[in-house]
Design an enzyme around this catalytic site. Structure first.
Site, PDB file in Angstrom:
ATOM      1  CG  ASP A   1      39.781  97.973  65.442  1.00  0.00           C
ATOM      2  OD1 ASP A   1      40.263  99.035  65.882  1.00  0.00           O
ATOM      3  OD2 ASP A   1      38.929  97.941  64.538  1.00  0.00           O
TER       4      ASP A   1
ATOM      5  CG  ASP B   1      41.585 102.867  65.453  1.00  0.00           C
ATOM      6  OD1 ASP B   1      41.562 101.708  65.915  1.00  0.00           O
ATOM      7  OD2 ASP B   1      41.007 103.182  64.396  1.00  0.00           O
TER       8      ASP B   1
END
Length: 435
Positions: free
Chosen positions: A80, A289
């Site tokens: 992430d 992201d």
């Protein structure tokens, strides 16, 4: 007296030489660590979902497998780039297939709340850390889908490839609130890759990292260090947004880039550039992201893109026209596609126009088949851009679905993100990383 002075000079020269050799050793060691390249396989893992509306948190995750502790314990972690703290489940639960057991590790060490790590290096956490009953540093991490996880900060040895990283700071989590227990059960934790002080990539000290996600299968590559390969050409760079003044809604440690426009085929959306820029509160930043599956745009931009895509596909695609169906709570443009159709009709390319670089999204990456959804003899496909306003997210988010078959390079030293179209399955084969 001359002999005495000569002896002192010789001692000082010897001491100076030892200091220079010591400094040279550390300089060479640091340079080698900074230029070393480590390659790991990356997996695109499909996670089970309940029927009906899907929550914002992705149902496809990018995961990496490594080992942690002494002796090493195998773990699987979600990659992430939108998170700072890496964490592992440390408490067994009926639905968890994999947990990290700190009691089995000789190198595990909890962080006291009086330590500089707890006091100063957690400044970018959205929720301030606290001191628990045992005087240990306690952290609570919350996410956009209203889930949260909490536990103590600790240091431990992480093993990456053939290298050991002792003293790596992470969260050893023992409780939390989950919006989807199925997802939690498939992985041991999360590995944070943003630009924060405690992110994994910051702690490793590598000047850059890259990943490449295949669109053909579940394979991928995660690479730490330089990626100077003869077959990797045409990398275009866009600078990261630098804001020194803290703003209430601006994430300073995210990979924020300058989005300046969007076009569908050759038609640029007729919107002022200011609509893409963060406002005076910091709301409206554009983040790359890897922890989010699809791409989300603020309401006015999403509406303009949706209307233009509808206009250009009205002759080739049949709109679902079901106001009660909103995929993942934020994607309300869906289509009916006959089950007998072997491939989608030609679709107009959507291009994200960044400062200095463009990212094109085409073909099957534009529409996503919703598993388990049928309307008569038709399957349901949804447009892979969603409305951030419906999520309650005040940001543009570029998800990993639109990064498929792109070499994504995050250059921390030069504060920029680079990308180039590439067959990621072939790149994996060239680098000896299989599915």
């Amino acid at each position: 007296m001359e002999i005495f002075i000569s002896s002192i000079l010789s001692s000082r020269l010897l001491l100076l030489l030892l200091v220079l050799l010591f400094q040279l050793f550390f300089f060479v060691t640091f340079c080698l660590a900074s230029t070393q390249t480590v390659i790991l396989p990356l997996k695109t893992q499909v996670l089970p979902r309940p029927s009906g509306k899907l929550s914002f948190h992705h149902n496809v995750s990018l995961t990496v497998s490594l080992t942690v502790g002494s002796p090493p314990q195998p773990v699987t972690m979600v990659l992430d780039t939108g998170s700072e703290l890496s964490w592992l489940h440390c408490k067994k639960a009926p639905n968890f297939h994999s947990v990290f057991d700190p009691l089995r590790s000789k190198s595990y060490s909890p962080i006291p709340c009086t330590s500089p790590t707890c006091r100063t290096r957690t400044r970018d956490f959205s929720i301030p850390v606290s001191c628990d009953q045992k005087k240990l540093c306690h952290a609570v991490i919350s996410y956009a889908d209203a889930s949260s996880i909490e536990g103590n900060l600790a240091s431990e040895t992480f093993h990456i490839g053939n290298s050991a990283m002792p003293g790596t700071i992470f969260g050893c989590m023992d409780s939390g609130v989950s919006t989807n227990t199925d997802e939690d059960s498939k992985t041991t934790g999360l590995i944070g890759f943003n630009r924060g002080s405690l992110s994994f990539v910051t702690q490793m000290g590598f000047p850059k990292f890259s990943y490449c996600i295949s669109g053909q299968d579940s394979s991928g590559i995660l690479l730490f260090g330089e990626s100077s390969f003869s077959w990797l050409k045409g990398l275009k760079y866009t600078p990261l947004v630098q804001i020194s003044t803290p703003l209430p809604y601006f994430d300073r440690v995210a990979y924020t880039v300058h989005l300046e426009g969007i076009k569908v085929a050759n038609s640029v959306l007729q919107l002022p550039k200011s609509v893409y820029a963060p406002d005076h509160t910091g709301a409206g930043q554009t983040m790359v992201d890897s922890g989010t599956q699809f791409t989300f745009l603020l309401g006015p931009v999403y509406t303009a893109l949706k209307n233009e895509f509808l206009r250009q596909t009205k002759a080739s695609l049949k709109v679902l026209e079901d106001p009660n169906f909103v995929f993942q709570g934020a994607m309300d443009l869906c289509y009916r596609v006959p089950l007998t159709l072997r491939s989608l009709p030609p679709l107009p390319t959507v291009t994200l126009m960044f400062r200095g670089a463009e990212m094109s999204v085409s073909a099957e990456r534009l529409l996503y088949r919703v598993q388990g959804e049928r309307r008569g003899s038709d399957s349901v496909y949804c447009f892979t851009f969603g409305n951030s306003d419906l999520l309650g997210a005040e940001a543009y988010i570029i998800g990993h679905h639109h990064q498929q078959n792109m070499w994504m390079e995050f250059d921390l030293a030069k504060s920029r993100v680079g990308f180039a179209e590439v067959r990621c399955d072939l790149a994996g084969q060239r680098l000896g990383v299989g599915a």
